[in-house]
Design a protein around this motif. Sequence first.
Motif, mmCIF file in Angstrom:
data_model
loop_
_atom_site.group_PDB
_atom_site.id
_atom_site.type_symbol
_atom_site.label_atom_id
_atom_site.label_comp_id
_atom_site.label_asym_id
_atom_site.label_seq_id
_atom_site.Cartn_x
_atom_site.Cartn_y
_atom_site.Cartn_z
ATOM 1 N N VAL A 17 15.650 12.562 -34.707
ATOM 2 C CA VAL A 17 15.093 11.109 -34.848
ATOM 3 C C VAL A 17 15.893 10.627 -32.946
ATOM 4 C CG1 VAL A 17 16.931 10.204 -36.059
ATOM 5 C CG2 VAL A 17 14.168 9.119 -35.656
ATOM 6 N N THR A 18 14.613 9.124 -32.759
ATOM 7 C CA THR A 18 14.826 8.461 -31.720
ATOM 8 C C THR A 18 14.398 7.166 -32.142
ATOM 9 O OG1 THR A 18 14.854 10.228 -30.010
ATOM 10 C CG2 THR A 18 14.917 7.884 -28.807
ATOM 11 N N VAL A 19 15.478 5.751 -32.210
ATOM 12 C CA VAL A 19 14.630 4.573 -32.338
ATOM 13 C C VAL A 19 15.767 3.409 -31.446
ATOM 14 C CG1 VAL A 19 17.106 4.675 -34.182
ATOM 15 C CG2 VAL A 19 14.641 2.746 -34.676
ATOM 16 N N ALA A 20 14.266 2.888 -30.852
ATOM 17 C CA ALA A 20 14.671 2.390 -29.760
ATOM 18 C C ALA A 20 15.866 2.856 -28.871
ATOM 19 C CB ALA A 20 15.748 0.741 -30.717
ATOM 20 N N GLY A 21 15.467 3.699 -28.183
ATOM 21 C CA GLY A 21 16.148 4.394 -27.039
ATOM 22 C C GLY A 21 17.463 5.239 -27.809
ATOM 23 N N VAL A 22 17.652 5.290 -28.800
ATOM 24 C CA VAL A 22 19.004 5.943 -29.024
ATOM 25 C C VAL A 22 18.253 6.876 -29.980
ATOM 26 C CG1 VAL A 22 20.736 6.441 -30.813
ATOM 27 C CG2 VAL A 22 20.068 3.795 -29.753
ATOM 28 N N THR A 23 19.150 8.779 -29.649
ATOM 29 C CA THR A 23 18.611 9.804 -29.920
ATOM 30 C C THR A 23 19.759 10.431 -30.520
ATOM 31 O OG1 THR A 23 16.980 10.417 -28.009
ATOM 32 C CG2 THR A 23 17.830 11.279 -29.649
ATOM 33 N N VAL A 24 19.376 10.843 -32.287
ATOM 34 C CA VAL A 24 20.339 10.920 -33.261
ATOM 35 C C VAL A 24 19.481 12.386 -33.385
ATOM 36 C CG1 VAL A 24 21.875 10.697 -35.483
ATOM 37 C CG2 VAL A 24 21.482 8.790 -34.105
ATOM 38 N N VAL A 52 11.005 13.454 -33.751
ATOM 39 C CA VAL A 52 10.010 12.194 -33.895
ATOM 40 C C VAL A 52 11.204 11.095 -32.945
ATOM 41 C CG1 VAL A 52 9.615 13.022 -36.391
ATOM 42 C CG2 VAL A 52 11.544 11.391 -36.200
ATOM 43 N N VAL A 53 9.840 9.693 -32.627
ATOM 44 C CA VAL A 53 10.132 8.439 -32.333
ATOM 45 C C VAL A 53 9.741 7.672 -33.288
ATOM 46 C CG1 VAL A 53 9.656 7.468 -30.224
ATOM 47 C CG2 VAL A 53 10.338 9.812 -30.109
ATOM 48 N N ILE A 54 10.640 6.559 -33.989
ATOM 49 C CA ILE A 54 10.357 5.684 -34.953
ATOM 50 C C ILE A 54 10.475 3.781 -33.740
ATOM 51 C CG2 ILE A 54 10.160 7.471 -37.166
ATOM 52 C CD1 ILE A 54 12.805 5.690 -37.609
ATOM 53 N N ARG A 55 9.472 3.998 -34.541
ATOM 54 C CA ARG A 55 9.396 2.507 -34.231
ATOM 55 C C ARG A 55 9.679 1.549 -35.699
ATOM 56 N NH1 ARG A 55 4.759 1.832 -31.212
ATOM 57 N NH2 ARG A 55 4.106 1.060 -32.758
ATOM 58 N N LEU A 56 11.435 0.621 -35.318
ATOM 59 C CA LEU A 56 11.258 -0.110 -36.974
ATOM 60 C C LEU A 56 10.560 -1.316 -35.870
ATOM 61 C CD1 LEU A 56 15.124 0.577 -36.510
ATOM 62 C CD2 LEU A 56 12.894 1.160 -38.349
ATOM 63 N N ALA A 57 10.323 -2.377 -37.559
ATOM 64 C CA ALA A 57 9.740 -3.445 -37.965
ATOM 65 C C ALA A 57 10.236 -4.712 -37.446
ATOM 66 C CB ALA A 57 9.545 -3.907 -39.058
ATOM 67 N N GLY A 58 10.105 -5.520 -36.489
ATOM 68 C CA GLY A 58 11.048 -6.622 -35.695
ATOM 69 C C GLY A 58 12.090 -7.265 -36.751
ATOM 70 N N ASN A 59 12.029 -6.936 -37.751
ATOM 71 C CA ASN A 59 13.355 -7.771 -38.320
ATOM 72 C C ASN A 59 14.392 -6.648 -39.188
ATOM 73 O OD1 ASN A 59 11.452 -6.287 -40.176
ATOM 74 N ND2 ASN A 59 11.717 -8.802 -41.260
ATOM 75 N N ALA A 60 13.951 -5.633 -38.823
ATOM 76 C CA ALA A 60 15.467 -4.322 -39.250
ATOM 77 C C ALA A 60 16.446 -4.362 -39.352
ATOM 78 C CB ALA A 60 14.991 -3.512 -39.053
ATOM 79 N N ARG A 61 16.599 -4.924 -37.336
ATOM 80 C CA ARG A 61 18.217 -4.943 -36.569
ATOM 81 C C ARG A 61 19.060 -4.113 -36.962
ATOM 82 N NH1 ARG A 61 22.038 -8.972 -39.382
ATOM 83 N NH2 ARG A 61 23.089 -9.314 -37.385
#
Length: 161
Positions: free
Chosen positions: A41-48, A121-130
């Motif tokens: 999973v990739t989120v905000a440029g970090v792949t795990v 997968v690449v995901i985009r969290l809601a802006g307030n997810a921190r």
Amino acid sequence: MTSLLPAEAGDGPAAPVSNGRTTAGRRSPGAPSSPDPAASVTVAGVTVPLRPGETILAGLYRAGYAYRIGCRRGGCGLCAAEVTSGEVTYDGAIAEDALPPATDPAAPPCLTCRAVPVTDVVIRLAGNARFRCVSPMLAELAGAIPRTDGPTPRTEEQGEP
């Protein structure tokens, strides 16, 4: 009343619920027990890298990353994210009304607490997810690969601190 999508059970196959590239439902009998052993999973440029059958939320937390969540059972929708690339399935039941409506057909929503990637997968969290790294040591042990250029994940996801 909240209706639930089917969970993995022995009462026969259920038709998967599909929303673009996101698929929800249970696996049919005889299907492999893990979707993709090499899924990440990739989120905000970090792949795990994820373990076979591991949910997105569990994998990110195991790797030392955190963000705003709620019940962890697919009922509240606080962990919702948009799937911008790849495909996920659900192994457990989720409340249909917890899944937010798709605002972009190219990025269907998923509940990260129950979503298990079938592919990378690449995901985009809601802006307030921190989204943030709370344990750099765990991130290193899990093999998380942060982006080396551009803003940090926290800066990108939530703006200036």
